[in-house]
Design an enzyme around this catalytic site. Structure first.
Site, PDB file in Angstrom:
ATOM      1  N   TYR A 142       0.976  -1.170   0.170  1.00 36.82           N
ATOM      2  CA  TYR A 142       0.009  -0.023   0.367  1.00 36.82           C
ATOM      3  C   TYR A 142       1.019   1.213   0.012  1.00 36.82           C
ATOM      4  CZ  TYR A 142      -4.663  -1.816   0.946  1.00 36.82           C
ATOM      5  OH  TYR A 142      -5.946  -2.629   0.856  1.00 36.82           O
ATOM      6  N   LYS A 189       3.003 -15.367   2.371  1.00 34.91           N
ATOM      7  CA  LYS A 189       3.479 -16.210   0.897  1.00 34.91           C
ATOM      8  C   LYS A 189       4.821 -16.309   1.169  1.00 34.91           C
ATOM      9  CE  LYS A 189       1.581 -17.857  -2.650  1.00 34.91           C
ATOM     10  NZ  LYS A 189       1.068 -18.519  -2.968  1.00 34.91           N
ATOM     11  N   ASP A 221      -2.934 -18.243   0.394  1.00 31.37           N
ATOM     12  CA  ASP A 221      -3.963 -18.836  -0.555  1.00 31.37           C
ATOM     13  C   ASP A 221      -4.619 -20.079   0.096  1.00 31.37           C
ATOM     14  OD1 ASP A 221      -1.441 -19.985  -0.665  1.00 31.37           O
ATOM     15  OD2 ASP A 221      -1.513 -20.439  -2.694  1.00 31.37           O
ATOM     16  N   ASP A 245      -6.187  -6.987   4.288  1.00 35.06           N
ATOM     17  CA  ASP A 245      -7.435  -6.251   3.574  1.00 35.06           C
ATOM     18  C   ASP A 245      -8.352  -7.446   2.957  1.00 35.06           C
ATOM     19  OD1 ASP A 245      -9.027  -4.265   2.513  1.00 35.06           O
ATOM     20  OD2 ASP A 245      -7.899  -4.491   0.431  1.00 35.06           O
ATOM     21  N   ASP A 249     -12.280  -9.013   4.377  1.00 38.26           N
ATOM     22  CA  ASP A 249     -13.560  -9.160   3.737  1.00 38.26           C
ATOM     23  C   ASP A 249     -14.218 -10.389   3.582  1.00 38.26           C
ATOM     24  OD1 ASP A 249     -13.442  -6.393   3.031  1.00 38.26           O
ATOM     25  OD2 ASP A 249     -14.138  -6.385   1.391  1.00 38.26           O
TER      26      ASP A 249
HETATM   27  C1  IPM Z   1     -10.417  -1.249   4.066  1.00 39.16           C
HETATM   28  C2  IPM Z   1     -10.630  -0.588   2.931  1.00 39.16           C
HETATM   29  C3  IPM Z   1      -9.463   0.271   2.686  1.00 39.16           C
HETATM   30  C4  IPM Z   1      -8.149  -0.394   2.701  1.00 39.16           C
HETATM   31  C5  IPM Z   1      -9.597   1.084   1.255  1.00 39.16           C
HETATM   32  C6  IPM Z   1     -11.152   2.052   1.410  1.00 39.16           C
HETATM   33  C7  IPM Z   1      -8.355   2.052   0.989  1.00 39.16           C
HETATM   34  O1  IPM Z   1     -10.702  -1.566   1.992  1.00 39.16           O
HETATM   35  O2  IPM Z   1     -10.185  -0.537   5.262  1.00 39.16           O
HETATM   36  O3  IPM Z   1     -10.251  -2.459   4.342  1.00 39.16           O
HETATM   37  O4  IPM Z   1      -7.810  -1.147   1.575  1.00 39.16           O
HETATM   38  O5  IPM Z   1      -7.372  -0.524   3.555  1.00 39.16           O
HETATM   39 MG    MG Z   2     -10.987  -3.586   2.867  1.00 32.91          MG
END
Ligand code: IPM
Ligand code: MG
Length: 372
Positions: A142, A189, A221, A245, A249
């Site tokens: 990032y 990884k 993975d 990240d 999710d």
């Molecule tokens: C998160 C989001 C952020 C990230 C974005 C909005 C930059 O997806 O906080 O998980 O990738 O960290």
């Molecule tokens: Mg995110």
């Protein structure tokens, strides 16, 4: 306790869900006799529209002066579909994380018993899931050098980590595991990436000072598969920025909705609390966004200041709303309740939990009496 809280509602549904978290924090003030001062500032697309900058100086100053930041969401489709955009809302959040030194992002993944059948995954797989992701937040790909060739046909993003960056979050993750079920999984990884091999070396060494914590390693993975196949095996997951990240999710699916997952971003001097979901622009202004992730982020804020009883009151109030089905349509497509109603219901249950059994759920959020 007196707390100065910087409010950064941001874009899309951010302002709507943050408003409900504030209601709950105000309920905590009332019920427990605390004093919270909220000061609002712009961030993200809305700040670009106003000032040309996704993180205006005033916003950053306010966050630095505050005891904590309550963050909504960031992002706007008009930037997502424009690869040439030089200024993007997300830069505001990334710069904020960097400037405040928020190197540890904590994302708890838990299955609420009342929602277990809402998950797209089978109940017997996910029942009892309770793990926490420790995601490194201010390093890695990032923040590494970004390059694009003069003719725009070749691009790169550097993934760089230092021993120091790894060890400071690793210590926090080991301590968290020690207070939980004594298990830490490093997701990396290391079969391919040099930076991952550094993570393994540093984390293994630090592990020697936490002999009670069982340390294991998973390639990302495989971890992505294991999180869906057998999520109960995890206690604390430690990982670098981008892997964290992605798997967070993924983890949100287990709980039935991304609208339930809260997070805390912690540094040595600052702390920020935000739902893990994005700005969900399609839902903006429709009173359908789930406020629970934002409300649970407020609970994490309270815990950060050792206000455990208060945080518990918020969590219990959330549990009651889930149990009674006072939820937004992401959790129940037939639900007639919206963001405001759910937030009101939860806030009311914090203020007066003796009355919770007598609640007239229908009237909450309609400005009528909440007690039968
Ligand atoms: C998160 C989001 C952020 C990230 C974005 C909005 C930059 O997806 O906080 O998980 O990738 O960290
Ligand atoms: Mg995110």
């Amino acid at each position: 306790m007196n707390l100065n809280i910087a409010l950064l509602p941001g874009d899309g549904i951010g302002p709507e869900v943050t408003a409900q978290a504030i209601r709950c924090l105000e309920a905590v003030e009332e019920a427990f006799g605390h004093h919270f001062v909220f000061k609002e500032a712009a961030v993200g697309a809305i700040a670009i529209d106003k000032t040309g900058n996704p993180l205006p100086d005033r916003t950053l100053e306010l966050c630095k002066e505050a005891d904590a930041v309550l963050f909504g969401a960031i992002g706007d489709p008009k930037y997502d579909n424009d690869p040439k955009a030089k200024i993007r809302p997300e830069q505001g959040l990334l710069q904020l994380r960097k400037e405040l030194g928020l190197y540890t992002n904590i994302r708890p993944v838990k299955v609420f018993p009342t929602l277990v059948e809402k998950s797209p995954l089978k109940e017997e797989r996910i029942k009892g899931t309770d793990f926490t992701i420790y995601r490194e937040l201010t390093g890695g790909i990032y923040f590494g050098e970004k390059k694009i060739s003069a003719d725009g046909t070749v691009a790169s993003d550097l993934c760089e980590y230092s021993e120091k960056e790894i060890s400071r979050i690793a210590h926090l993750a080991f301590k968290a595991a020690r207070n939980r079920r004594n298990k830490l999984t490093l997701v990396d990884k290391a079969n391919v990436l040099e930076s991952s091999r550094l993570w393994r070396r540093v984390v293994s060494k630090i592990g020697e000072s936490y002999p009670e914590v069982e340390l294991d390693f998973l390639f990302v993975d495989n971890a992505a598969m294991q999180i869906i196949l057998n999520p109960r095996q995890f206690d604390v997951i430690l990982t670098e920025n981008m892997f964290g990240d992605i798997i967070s999710d993924e983890g949100s699916v287990i709980g039935g909705s991304i609208g339930l997952l809260a997070s805390a971003s912690i540094g040595d001097e600052n702390a920020l609390f935000e739902p893990i979901h994005g700005s969900y622009p399609q839902a903006k202004g429709q009173d359908i966004a789930n406020p629970i992730a934002s409300i649970l982020s407020a609970a994490m804020l309270l815990e950060h200041f050792q206000l455990f009883e208060e945080a518990m009151a918020v969590r219990e109030a959330v549990d009651i709303s889930l149990k009674k089905g006072i939820v937004t349509p992401d959790l129940d497509p037939n639900s007639k309740y919206g963001t405001n109603h759910v937030g009101d219901f939860i806030a009311n249950n914090i203020v007066d939990n003796d009355d919770r059994l007598n609640m007239n759920d229908e009237n909450i959020g309609l400005g009528k009496s909440t007690i039968i």
